[in-house]
Scaffold this active site. Sequence first.
Site, short mmCIF file in Angstrom:
data_model
loop_
_atom_site.label_atom_id
_atom_site.label_comp_id
_atom_site.label_asym_id
_atom_site.label_seq_id
_atom_site.Cartn_x
_atom_site.Cartn_y
_atom_site.Cartn_z
N CYS A 80 0.87 -1.17 0.00
CA CYS A 80 0.00 0.00 0.00
C CYS A 80 0.90 1.23 0.00
CB CYS A 80 -1.01 0.00 1.16
SG CYS A 80 -0.36 0.25 2.81
N HIS B 168 15.71 -13.20 11.34
CA HIS B 168 15.37 -13.13 12.76
C HIS B 168 13.91 -13.43 13.08
CE1 HIS B 168 19.05 -10.37 13.68
NE2 HIS B 168 19.39 -11.54 13.17
#
Length: 151
Positions: free
Chosen positions: A68, A101
């Site tokens: 977006c 991570h």
Amino acid sequence: CSSDLIAISSYHRGLELKKDLVTFLPQKKQPVKDFGPLTEESGDYPEYAFKVADAVAGGKAERGIVICYSGIGVSVSANKVKGIRAALCQTVEQAELSRKHTNANILALPAGFLTTETAKQIVEKWLVTSFEGGRHEERINKIKSIEDRQK
């Protein structure tokens, strides 16, 4: 899930970047499924984010990309779906860390803040980076336990 399929969608203000990525991904031997929109007609970003999140959470796609203008609305929306770890990334390093991570399974991109070239570099790094596991796995398990407490 469907091999290495990438599900992709955008809000109308991310349509041009999405079109560029739908063309770019197959050039990288990456299958892609476009969940819309196909026109610039205004719609609701949660609707498009949920389509991708549902495909990933349901095993119909390995990972997803949502776009977006700011990347915020689609990332917040996608993260409401159980099992989704959507990461809003504006740099190649953030994309790499989101995979290493947090094992991010959805990449949220802010079309209003990236050039197409930078977005392609981010996507490319995100696609080739693997999860490190270890202490990061323990943290993801904590996130999963919080999800499991939700009704």
